[in-house]
Motif scaffolding. Structure first.
Motif, mmCIF file in Angstrom:
data_model
loop_
_atom_site.group_PDB
_atom_site.id
_atom_site.type_symbol
_atom_site.label_atom_id
_atom_site.label_comp_id
_atom_site.label_asym_id
_atom_site.label_seq_id
_atom_site.Cartn_x
_atom_site.Cartn_y
_atom_site.Cartn_z
ATOM 1 N N GLY A 411 0.813 -1.168 -0.145
ATOM 2 C CA GLY A 411 0.048 -0.113 -0.210
ATOM 3 C C GLY A 411 0.814 1.300 0.198
ATOM 4 O O GLY A 411 1.831 1.374 0.543
ATOM 5 N N LEU A 412 0.397 2.351 -0.496
ATOM 6 C CA LEU A 412 0.940 3.563 -0.456
ATOM 7 C C LEU A 412 0.031 4.868 -0.678
ATOM 8 O O LEU A 412 -1.002 4.572 -1.306
ATOM 9 N N ASN A 413 0.181 5.656 0.390
ATOM 10 C CA ASN A 413 -0.505 7.004 0.189
ATOM 11 C C ASN A 413 0.519 8.126 0.008
ATOM 12 O O ASN A 413 1.345 8.345 0.693
ATOM 13 N N LYS A 414 0.058 9.150 -1.212
ATOM 14 C CA LYS A 414 0.867 10.044 -1.245
ATOM 15 C C LYS A 414 0.212 11.186 -1.464
ATOM 16 O O LYS A 414 -1.024 11.391 -2.055
ATOM 17 N N VAL A 415 0.663 12.413 -0.570
ATOM 18 C CA VAL A 415 -0.517 13.477 -0.412
ATOM 19 C C VAL A 415 0.650 14.731 -1.091
ATOM 20 O O VAL A 415 1.787 15.085 -0.393
ATOM 21 N N ASP A 416 -0.148 15.530 -1.830
ATOM 22 C CA ASP A 416 0.599 16.905 -2.239
ATOM 23 C C ASP A 416 -0.163 17.839 -1.816
ATOM 24 O O ASP A 416 -1.450 17.890 -2.136
ATOM 25 N N ALA A 417 0.164 18.882 -0.878
ATOM 26 C CA ALA A 417 -0.387 20.035 -0.618
ATOM 27 C C ALA A 417 0.089 21.199 -0.959
ATOM 28 O O ALA A 417 1.458 21.610 -0.574
#
Length: 882
Positions: A411-417
């Motif tokens: 699993g991978l979660n990537k967040v760009d803010a």
């Protein structure tokens, strides 16, 4: 009602790890694993309370997202809805159980762990973002309301929430949903397309593909009666309309002959907007209509799900799951603002007599503090994009009576803010002080600045974070290992290995502290591995008594070993009644940020000491935002817990059932930072923890520079309560059926300590922890038609957030309870076609409002469901299966 329909209150223990796929017309009972156990067997009443919410029940709630669905459940609380742009975990949603934080709840999809969200609640608490789970693809939700660390490991202290999707689906289906707030905003649309190819029993394989899209428009404060103005005096609260949009100034010249230099508006304010605060300050206020304040942001989500099962032979299967989700949330970040002290030597010092002409006490030698929004180039926009990827590969087989399964979980979660219109601190202050070198000068004392004067000092910052999960599991179970006189003994055992990592990279401008009014953020790269072994036995002691014995051992590469046993029993003295209970130990490993990260944030506190110095009474002391500094601690120990449960299940008739489940949870070595208000109120106990700026007035403490609150194993938590669920089906013969259900979570006590040596303080019946939440439902159904009404009730509580805060003598003593009604209907006019619809908050009920100390100001004073502030919400959904 059949006994096994009591799944909502007394379902079998177990986790949805095994194959549940079967042909739609199959009549044989299948051995499955359900949430709370690793032993695969035919589902029936067992020792632990598991609430099961099926697809048809989900549709009737009117919920459009997972977090809205969970918000209706009495046992669910501590919600984060993902609507706060100032949150460390902006755009993400999560929920807790039984009054405890979401960090104590394990979230599963089809019985397997999900990657954590790449950002953290309060900068430290890891969690799974529920917004990555499209509600339209969820077939059922199983909620285990009991400690399960002995079964699942870390996080499962307060319970488990397991979401299940379709299995062995054949055919095609399309569904759509529309929602509209009657006040004119918050329009929602969703679409789901699903197709299943092949039959597992006939073709030996099945492929399910599902695509989901969801979109919601913003919800604005100005459109709703409860939030139309930030002046809450009509509810006994405060007038928190902003004076920063127009701007105000204070005299900050050290002068022992002066009283407190109160705020005064900049010149030119229309008289109708002038407001005097209780402290004596005068402001030129702006309300939510001018500020464009949002209750919920625009949100778009997209998801693709694929499940594939191939039968190798009669007793062996290969399976694969793939999920891809994207969530886009542009959050309203408000306006950038400036608050700084201007001396007579600064280029923008008001020397033209404008202030002196209006305020006779102004002198051109005074030091002035200016506060105002920098609105000429618009608001800050915090654009959050979260991408989640998940893949599972594995196989299962039945060999010599053993159900064996091995799987690889990635699993991978990537967040760009990205946040726009932030201000470069050093360059902007240098311009205010020294001038603009021939360029347009931005004058914060003037209302006539051109946008071009501010633009050179604006920037866009971008934070990127990723969270990865890798895991391998092998387990074997047998429901008839050997037989005793009372029945067959079931057993399960297995090994797990997992690796999690986080890589958080703030914008370089944030790391160097270059952005005005933003705390310094540091990068974080850390990981951990866990090797686990677990075993479980179901032992029939007699025909009426069954025991569950479980043990789990975990070895962490960063802080050592932990062992957690569990004992549970189910005793049926006679057929209509069952007594069940459990005792287990649990643990919660410190999160990677708690171990290794440094954190700076802002916390709202009352500086009672400074108010007293200035002669301001406690009840008139204002809430201020101050910097909070907290650091990681590699020496942290895991939090330890003890869980006890005792329940009674009754079914005196086929139509009537009831469950009562008492629980007690004790947590020690709680990892937390000190409450900043507690630190500020007890400076003698925490020397050096409150750092103040130099005083500008003799005998008056300086403003707070920052409050230090490092992470430590310092707290204790103890809570006990009861979950009650009563259901009755009343047959009306040829006229249909009435179904009644009442569910309640009642907290008898919720106690916490602030430090290791402090006594436990009671939080139950305060704003931090109302005592109860109740849902009463009545549904009429006949053939393919149904009509239902649900009453959601929220408890009254003391008008104080907790005992850490005082109570003003003139304030109301309690915040009233309130009840909101939800109406729903369903019909299936022909085969394969279903329609559901209804109205949430039918009576347009406004939640109760708290005015005591410790509650957030403005809209944060409301209790209950946040969506009730939106007023009535109509929704209509339709689905067709081909």
């Amino acid at each position: 009602m059949k006994l096994n329909n009591l799944a909502c209150a007394a379902a079998a223990m177990g986790m949805a790890l095994g194959a549940q796929a079967r042909a739609e017309e199959a009549e044989v009972l299948e051995r499955v694993t359900v949430t709370g156990s690793n032993i695969k067997r035919i589902g029936k009443e067992k020792a632990l309370a598991v609430e099961v919410i099926k697809k048809e029940d989900i549709d009737k709630t009117g919920a459009s997202t997972v977090i809205q669905l969970l918000d209706r459940l009495p046992a669910v609380g501590s919600l984060l809805a993902g609507t706060n742009s100032g949150s460390f975990a902006a755009g993400a949603a999560t929920a807790g159980l039984r009054g405890m934080s979401s960090k104590y709840v394990l979230v599963l999809l089809n019985g397997r762990r999900l990657p954590n969200y790449a950002m953290f609640i309060s900068g430290s608490d890891a969690f799974v973002d529920l917004n990555t789970l499209p509600l339209s693809v969820i077939e059922s939700v199983e909620i285990l309301r009991d400690g399960a660390s002995a079964i699942y490991g870390s996080d499962a202290v307060a319970g488990v929430i397991n979401f299940k999707t379709k299995r062995n689906y054949r055919g095609a289906s399309a569904s759509t949903r529309l929602g509209q707030n009657l006040d004119g905003d918050g329009n929602e649309q969703s679409l789901n397309l699903s197709g299943g190819f092949g039959d597992l029993d006939q073709d030996g394989q099945n492929l399910l593909l599902s695509f989901d899209v969801y979109h919601r428009e913003p919800v604005f404060s100005r459109n709703h009666a409860a939030t139309r103005s930030n002046d809450y005096r009509f509810l006994g609260g405060l007038d928190v309309r902003s004076g920063a949009q127009w701007g105000y100034w204070n005299d900050r010249t050290p002068n022992p002959g002066k009283t407190n230099a109160l705020a005064k508006p900049l010149p030119g304010c229309p008289p109708s907007r002038l407001t005097t605060r209780p402290s004596g300050s005068v402001l030129c206020v702006s309300d939510v209509d001018e500020l464009g304040t949002q209750l919920a942001p625009r949100t778009s989500r997209y998801g693709l799900l694929a499940n594939y099962i191939r039968r190798v032979d009669g007793d062996a299967e290969f399976f694969a799951e793939l999920g891809v989700n994207r969530s886009e949330t542009p959050l309203d970040g408000g306006y950038s603002f400036v608050q700084t002290i201007v001396t007579p030597s600064w280029a923008i010092y008001p020397r033209d007599g404008g202030l002196g002409a209006i305020y006779p006490d102004f002198k051109p030698t005074d030091n002035l503090q200016i506060t105002r929004n920098l609105s000429e180039n618009g608001r800050r926009l915090n654009e959050i994009r979260s991408d989640t990827y998940r893949a599972v590969l594995g196989g299962r087989a039945l060999r010599r009576g053993w159900d064996m399964e091995g799987s690889l979980n990635l699993g991978l979660n990537k967040v760009d803010a990205r946040q726009s219109n932030v201000v470069l601190n050093d360059a902007f202050l240098a311009m205010l002080k020294n001038g603009a070198n021939g360029q347009p000068l931005y004058d914060p004392f003037s209302q006539n600045n051109a946008a071009a004067a501010l633009r050179p000092y604006l920037a866009t910052i971008a934070n990127t974070s990723s969270s990865r999960l890798s895991g391998f599991e092998f387990k074997a179970s047998q429901d008839e290992w050997f037989k005793l006189p009372a029945g067959a003994v079931g057993v399960a055992a297995g090994l797990q290995w997992s690796h999690e990592s986080v890589d958080a990279r703030p914008d370089p401008l944030l790391q160097s502290g270059k952005i005005m009014n933003f705390a310094v953020q540091q990068s974080l790269r850390a990981s951990r591995s866990v090797l686990s072994a677990f075993g479980e036995v179901n032992l029939p002691v007699s025909k009426n008594l069954e025991l569950q014995l479980a043990l789990r051992a975990d070895r962490y590469n960063d802080f050592g070993d932990t062992f957690n046993p569990k004992l549970a029993f189910a005793f049926r003295p006679w057929e209509p009644a069952m007594l069940r209970g459990s005792a287990t130990t649990g643990f919660k490993a410190p999160t990677l940020p708690q171990l290794y990260a440094s954190r700076q944030a802002y916390a709202s506190v009352y500086d009672y000491a400074q108010c007293a110095d200035r002669g301001i009474p406690r009840e008139r002391c204002g809430l201020g935002s101050n910097q909070l500094r907290s650091g990681g601690n590699a020496q942290l120990k895991p939090e330890d817990s003890r869980n006890y449960a005792l329940g009674l299940v009754l079914q005196p008739s086929k139509a009537l059932s009831a469950t009562v489940d008492w629980y007690q949870i004790e947590v020690t070595n709680t990892v937390q930072s000190l409450d900043p208000q507690y630190v500020l109120d007890n400076p003698g106990r925490f020397p050096g923890f409150v750092v103040r700026k130099p005083s500008d007035m003799p005998g008056v403490r300086g403003d707070i520079e920052y409050i230090s609150a490092p992470y430590m194993n310092i707290g204790k938590t103890r809570t006990r309560g009861v979950d009650i669920d009563v259901q009755y089906d009343w047959s009306l013969g040829v006229y249909g059926k009435l179904k009644f259900r009442n569910a309640q979570n009642r907290i008898f006590s919720y106690q916490e300590s602030q430090t290791e040596t402090d006594p436990l303080l009671e939080y139950a019946d305060y704003g931090a922890q109302p005592r109860w939440k109740n849902v009463f439902e009545v549904t009429y159904s006949k053939a393919a038609y149904s009509l239902g009404l649900a009453a959601r009730s929220y408890a009254s509580y003391k008008n104080q957030y907790s005992q850490l805060y005082g109570h003003g003598g003139k304030l109301k003593q309690r915040v009233a309870s309130y009840t909101a009604l939800d109406l729903n209907f369903g019909l299936a006019p022909f085969k394969g076609f279903k329609v559901n619809g209804g109205i949430r908050n039918l009576g347009d009920r406004r939640p109760s409002y708290a005015t005591g100390e410790g509650f957030g100001s403005g809209v944060a004073g409301y209790s209950g469901a946040a969506t009730d502030l939106w007023g009535r919400m109509l929704y209509l959904s339709a689905s067709y299966a081909f």
